[in-house]
Design an enzyme around this catalytic site. Structure first.
Site, PDB file in Angstrom:
ATOM      1  N   HIS A 440       0.822  -1.214   0.000  1.00 48.33           N
ATOM      2  CA  HIS A 440       0.000   0.000   0.000  1.00 48.33           C
ATOM      3  C   HIS A 440       0.858   1.268   0.000  1.00 48.33           C
ATOM      4  O   HIS A 440       0.335   2.366  -0.148  1.00 48.33           O
ATOM      5  CB  HIS A 440      -0.916  -0.021   1.235  1.00 48.33           C
ATOM      6  CG  HIS A 440      -1.945   1.055   1.268  1.00 48.33           C
ATOM      7  ND1 HIS A 440      -1.913   2.092   2.183  1.00 48.33           N
ATOM      8  CD2 HIS A 440      -3.036   1.270   0.497  1.00 48.33           C
ATOM      9  CE1 HIS A 440      -2.946   2.888   1.974  1.00 48.33           C
ATOM     10  NE2 HIS A 440      -3.648   2.422   0.964  1.00 48.33           N
ATOM     11  N   TYR A 473      -8.598  14.269  -4.351  1.00 43.76           N
ATOM     12  CA  TYR A 473      -8.032  13.808  -3.081  1.00 43.76           C
ATOM     13  C   TYR A 473      -6.923  14.771  -2.674  1.00 43.76           C
ATOM     14  O   TYR A 473      -6.092  15.142  -3.495  1.00 43.76           O
ATOM     15  CB  TYR A 473      -7.403  12.418  -3.221  1.00 43.76           C
ATOM     16  CG  TYR A 473      -8.356  11.252  -3.342  1.00 43.76           C
ATOM     17  CD1 TYR A 473      -9.623  11.397  -3.891  1.00 43.76           C
ATOM     18  CD2 TYR A 473      -7.964   9.985  -2.928  1.00 43.76           C
ATOM     19  CE1 TYR A 473     -10.471  10.311  -4.015  1.00 43.76           C
ATOM     20  CE2 TYR A 473      -8.816   8.893  -3.057  1.00 43.76           C
ATOM     21  CZ  TYR A 473     -10.067   9.062  -3.602  1.00 43.76           C
ATOM     22  OH  TYR A 473     -10.903   7.977  -3.728  1.00 43.76           O
TER      23      TYR A 473
END
Length: 695
Positions: A440, A473
């Site tokens: 991640h 974002y």
């Protein structure tokens, strides 16, 4: 013990539902531009779909395994939790329909009319008939379910019109007087069909209603007295089942798993509450819907996530004013980025500043003759990715390119698989992660031959290398030529290839081996500093805070007197402000125009604060089951920038909600002038740019 668990933590799933309620608040907020409100309603609905596919499905599995899950769920049994979730969602859905009704009325005042099949005039009918024949009919799937021995498997999150036909007495087509059909609403056609205008009035009909208007066209071979259509939707368990066939590549297995997701176990059934009981009972029986599934009465329309794509009809006044992403002072997109980064570190805060810097970095590396290798982690790629294009271009220029691509980035697997296959064909070396761990972290390291020595240039981010999400974002990205950082990013890539060798790091904090202990030690150091009369404090900006052990550590620090400020966008299982446990902890959540996504950790450290940007939240999966990187910030200018941006967010009293045990999403109110952090952050960077230019 049980009482202690329930008094110490908020349940993760219920906390997430409260986050989604904050999204719905944005749809309800009359100060938000009207079409943006509709789009927030779409985000609310899309979030809910993903919640049921993943989180609700997980709790359901706990129930079906005969387990209670009391302690891991924060003091509630799995069975009770399913019931509470369903009741909460029914309430939120009712609220969302009320919000939609209010917005629709406000749109009418702006001469934008969303009409249904009963409100169509003659000119519109002519347009609809033509549009249906040309565009809709070829894409339509109609299934006569009464005639089938086996009920068809409905697609995950697909919207269907459940058709009930009462046949004329003389009809000999069917044995039964009442017959049922399903019409799948095509996903390849825009949900909102813009009809011919009438003067200043704009008209839109939803595809569902356009199909309702055309029922006579669809079923014209049958003799019926009455026909009705009500929408239904099913949500399926989205967990990927990865088989253990060693003869097949990981790429093939993931690809097969994604295709199989559409046939996962149903976990939610949503239906138009106006549907007749006979039709509803028929559907529930045929689809084998059980009481562990969430059965939710809804409105006339489902898949309201489509409102995210509601047309603007040229009405820019009903949207947020677009702000052009700003350049980074001193870092030009015209010259060589690598030359500038060789002199000092730079921080990008998108979307306030331009994501084009990330693409430019890779494009420059792809054609620079001195660059020998590029290594990058990829978690979520845009559907059209300039990142992937730049990496392929680098291979064509003779660079050695290594890409660690996460094929199990939930709901983005298809795009990642497509690009993985393309990159593999072009000669990019692909690494598919580490067994049992998702990768991640977001990092890139480039090796460049300078004066017969390899020098490393890197960037590390809190968010995905994705041009689409970078517009909505908020995320930090550090560009650096610090050799210590570059060397340790390289070590992470070594770990991807040789998993049994756990590397040691002096600068980066890397999951799954070091993150939990490192942050425990940083928190404990603040406790010791406070005890010794030194300045102390912890400030964290996170997406989610759900790891009970980490929460306990923050509780310990609070009891010791350390002041803690938390900005948590989504899940927060920590309960702030409880005497004797968390009275020194304050938590706010900001939901606004952009999705708050960065992770920033600040530890006061006796007056010499330590700053980290990270891909990791304080969730068990990020700490223990993923590869994550938290990167220290050493540049004094960037430290000040992070200090400023945290403080601007913390001062928000317009879009900040106070997180408390009440879980009521109360807006933070105080006597200070209105401070809307996302707008002020843009102004902050605009002022920095002006100051730089003036010098």
């Amino acid at each position: 013990m049980n009482k202690e668990v329930s008094n110490r933590y908020l349940n993760r799933e219920l906390s997430w539902l409260q986050f989604n309620a904050r999204v719905l608040q944005e749809a309800e907020d009359i100060s938000v531009p009207l079409i943006e409100r509709l789009r927030f309603l779409g985000i609310f609905s899309n979030n809910l779909d993903e919640f049921f596919k993943v989180r609700y499905a997980t709790i359901r599995r706990i129930v079906e395994a005969g387990r209670e899950g009391f302690n891991v769920l924060g003091g509630i049994t799995a069975k009770d939790l399913l019931e509470t979730i369903t009741q909460t969602v029914i309430s939120q859905q009712a609220n969302s329909m009320s919000v939609l009704s209010d917005i629709t009325q406000e749109l009418q005042k702006e001469n934008i009319h969303i009409i249904d099949e009963t409100q169509v005039n003659e000119e519109q009918a002519e347009f609809i008939n033509s549009y249906f024949i040309r565009n809709v009919s070829p894409a339509l799937a109609t299934i006569m379910v009464s005639e089938l021995e086996e009920f068809p498997e409905l697609k995950d999150s697909g919207a269907y019109l459940a058709i009930r036909m009462l046949m004329k007495p003389n009809d000999e087509t069917f044995e039964q007087r009442i017959n049922y059909a399903l019409i799948e609403i095509p996903r390849v056609i825009d949900r909102f069909v813009v009809l011919p205008s009438s003067g200043e009035k704009k008209f839109i009909i939803m595809l569902d209603d356009l199909i309702r208007f055309s029922l006579g066209n669809i079923f014209n071979i049958f003799e019926y007295e009455e026909i009705t259509a009500h929408m239904i939707k099913i949500t399926r368990d989205a967990e990927l089942d990865i088989d253990s066939d060693l003869s097949r590549s990981f790429l093939e297995k993931i690809s097969k798993g994604v295709k199989g997701r559409s046939s996962g176990v149903p976990v939610r059934f949503v239906y138009d509450k106006e549907i007749d009981n006979e039709t509803l009972a028929f559907l529930l029986t045929k689809m084998d819907i059980h009481d562990t599934d969430s059965i939710i009465p809804g409105g006339r329309y489902h898949n309201r996530r489509d409102y995210m794509g509601f047309p603007d009809l040229g009405r820019k006044d009903l949207l947020y004013e677009p702000k052009t992403p700003l350049p980074i002072p001193g870092l030009s997109l015209q010259g060589s980025m690598l030359d500038e980064i060789s002199k000092k570190d730079y921080l990008l805060y998108s979307p306030y500043q331009s994501f084009a810097y990330v693409v430019k970095f890779l494009r420059e590396a792809a054609i620079d003759p001195k660059v020998k290798t590029i290594k990058i982690t990829i978690y979520r790629l845009a559907s059209i990715s300039h990142i992937a294009g730049s990496l392929i271009n680098a291979v064509k220029n003779g660079k050695e390119v290594t890409v660690q691509i996460e094929l199990q980035a939930r709901f983005d697997e298809a795009a990642n698989i497509r690009y993985a296959e393309q990159m593999q064909t072009e000669g990019v070396k692909l690494i598919f992660g580490v067994t049992g761990l998702k990768v991640h972290c977001k990092a890139c390291v480039v090796e460049r031959l300078e004066s017969q020595k390899l020098r490393r240039y890197s960037f590390i981010s809190t968010g995905n290398f994705n041009e689409s999400t970078a517009r909505i974002y908020t995320d930090y990205t550090l560009f650096t030529a610090n050799p210590k950082i570059g060397k340790e990013i390289n070590k992470v890539f070594d770990f991807f290839e040789v998993n049994y060798q756990v590397k040691k790091y002096r600068h980066l904090i890397v999951s799954p081996h070091y993150t939990r202990n490192a942050f425990n030690n940083l928190i404990q150091q603040e406790v010791e500093n406070h005890k010794n009369g030194l300045s102390s404090g912890i400030r964290l900006k996170l997406n989610s805070l759900s790891d009970f052990k980490m929460i306990d550590k923050l509780y310990d620090a609070s009891r010791a007197g350390v002041k803690i400020q938390l900005i948590v966008r989504g899940i927060c299982c920590l309960i702030p402000g409880v005497e004797g446990m968390s009275e020194n902890i304050e938590v706010i959540s900001i939901v606004d125009k952009f999705l708050e996504h960065p992770r920033l950790y600040i530890f006061e450290n006796a007056g010499d604060p330590k700053y980290y940007i990270s891909s990791a939240d304080f969730m068990s999966r990020n700490l223990d089951r993923r590869v994550e990187i938290s990167c220290p910030i050493y540049d004094p200018d960037i430290k000040r920038e992070l200090e400023d941006t945290f403080q601007i967010s913390w001062n928000d009293n317009v879009k900040a909600r106070v997180i408390s045990d009440k879980q009521d999403n109360a807006y933070r109110k105080n006597d200070k002038p209105p401070a809307r952090s996302q707008f002020e952050l843009y102004d902050y960077y605009l002022n920095k740019l002006k100051e730089f230019d003036s010098h």
